[in-house]
Design a protein around this motif. Structure first.
Motif, short mmCIF file in Angstrom:
data_model
loop_
_atom_site.label_atom_id
_atom_site.label_comp_id
_atom_site.label_asym_id
_atom_site.label_seq_id
_atom_site.Cartn_x
_atom_site.Cartn_y
_atom_site.Cartn_z
N LEU A 107 0.84 -1.21 0.00
CA LEU A 107 0.00 0.00 0.00
C LEU A 107 0.88 1.26 0.00
O LEU A 107 0.58 2.23 -0.71
CB LEU A 107 -0.92 0.01 1.23
N ARG A 108 1.97 1.18 0.77
CA ARG A 108 2.87 2.35 0.83
C ARG A 108 3.49 2.60 -0.54
O ARG A 108 3.56 3.75 -0.98
CB ARG A 108 3.94 2.10 1.90
N TYR B 97 0.05 5.24 -0.68
CA TYR B 97 -0.79 5.46 0.50
C TYR B 97 0.07 5.85 1.70
O TYR B 97 1.21 5.42 1.83
CB TYR B 97 -1.58 4.18 0.83
N HIS B 98 -0.54 6.63 2.58
CA HIS B 98 0.09 6.94 3.86
C HIS B 98 -0.43 5.93 4.89
O HIS B 98 -1.59 5.51 4.80
CB HIS B 98 -0.24 8.36 4.29
N THR C 198 -11.74 -2.68 3.82
CA THR C 198 -11.74 -1.27 3.41
C THR C 198 -12.89 -0.57 4.09
O THR C 198 -13.91 -1.18 4.44
CB THR C 198 -11.91 -1.12 1.88
N ALA D 34 -4.55 2.85 6.18
CA ALA D 34 -3.90 3.36 4.96
C ALA D 34 -4.87 4.27 4.23
O ALA D 34 -6.06 3.95 4.09
CB ALA D 34 -3.49 2.18 4.07
N GLY D 35 -4.37 5.41 3.77
CA GLY D 35 -5.23 6.35 3.04
C GLY D 35 -4.39 7.31 2.22
O GLY D 35 -3.19 7.49 2.49
N GLY D 36 -5.02 7.94 1.26
CA GLY D 36 -4.33 8.95 0.44
C GLY D 36 -3.99 10.17 1.29
O GLY D 36 -4.51 10.34 2.39
N LYS E 227 -5.22 11.99 5.40
CA LYS E 227 -4.36 11.82 6.58
C LYS E 227 -4.94 12.50 7.82
O LYS E 227 -4.81 12.00 8.93
CB LYS E 227 -2.97 12.42 6.30
#
Ligand SMILES: [Fe+2]
Length: 302
Positions: free
Chosen positions: A12-13, A17-18, A96, A125-127, A131
């Protein structure tokens, strides 16, 4: 092939993704086997848990996928949860939630033979633009964890109590699988041998009202629950020999108890007419009405 929580988070990273990571843990007087069972036990999901309903999609020994109807802020959100065994003492989940992906890893550690620590690590995890919402989601997930634990920990604690009293489980010594938890007719609890008998007397007056329960002995095989039902006195077990639940507060419908862990219907051990001189006996259990009292016999210590 099964990925790992770290492997999934890494992927994901690299997709941009953060990731926000935090852990929660609990420690209790129960065996690692009790935590392992609780995390794999399928039939309790829709009986014990109040904020989630689950439909099972696929299941094999080490993998289960569910459609979970999870309540968030009072609104029911259907989510797909993939849950798989990562080792004999750990499991990985992913799902999700709107713009977020969640990767969760739970591991149990034996501190002492009947003392276990469970650590659950959440990776959100998210864009980049989401954050700011990570702390809010952490609060929601922590609240959800607390609700789950308030419902699950009493199950593990009860099994720890039974172990401290000398009980064992047939499945001890090998990790559980998801499918092997499904058969509620499997009697997993191993009762220690008993060689003596205890006797307690209960005044018939105490059984006055229909449905009123009177408990004698301990909340395991060394006890019984008496309930007046019409012209009879029902003799009910105080424990479920499937996985060990205490039945003292189980709802009684049509003369049968509904186990609070799995909804299994448990029949009375027997009944006797509520009249002077009547008696009943089954194995080490007995009851007779004499001089306005029920004299109850049940197994004692070994
Ligand atoms: Fe649970």
């Amino acid at each position: 092939m099964r990925t790992t929580a770290d492997g999934l988070t890494r992927q994901l990273r690299s997709a941009g993704y953060h990731i926000h990571t935090f852990s929660v843990s609990s420690t209790g007087d129960y065996a690692v086997a009790d935590a392992d069972w609780n995390y794999k036990d399928v039939p309790h999901l829709n009986v014990v848990h109040t904020k989630v309903r689950c439909a099972v999609g696929t299941m094999d020994d080490e993998l289960i996928t569910t459609l979970a109807m999870q309540k968030v802020f009072g609104i029911e959100l259907p989510i797909v949860i993939v849950n798989f065994v990562s080792s004999d003492t750990s499991q990985t989940y992913y799902t999700t939630l709107g713009p977020f992906a969640l990767v969760v890893y739970t591991e149990y550690f034996e501190l002492e033979p009947n003392k276990t620590k469970v650590v659950t690590t959440y990776n959100i995890a998210g864009g980049k633009i989401f954050k700011l919402l990570f702390p809010l989601l952490q609060r929601v997930l922590t609240g959800n964890y607390k609700t789950l634990m308030s419902e699950d920990l009493p199950m593990r604690d009860r099994r720890g109590e039974l172990r401290a009293r000398g009980f064992d489980y047939k499945t001890d010594g090998k990790p559980r699988t998801f499918p092997d938890t499904v058969d509620v007719n499997f009697l997993n609890l191993v009762v220690p041998p008993r060689t003596s008998t205890n006797t307690e007397t209960v005044k018939m007056d105490a059984l006055g009202a229909d449905g009123e329960r009177v408990l004698v002995g301990e909340s395991d095989d060394r006890g019984l629950c008496l309930v007046r039902q019409g012209d009879d006195v029902l003799l009910l077990p105080r424990f479920c020999n499937h996985e060990g639940a205490k039945l003292d507060c189980a709802s009684l419908k049509n003369g049968r108890l509904s186990c609070p862990w799995h909804g299994k219907l448990v029949a009375p051990l027997g009944k006797l007419a509520a009249t002077e001189g009547s008696s009943w006996e089954s194995g080490a259990y007995s009851a007779r009405i004499q001089d306005g009292e029920v004299v109850v016999g049940f197994p004692g210590e070994r």
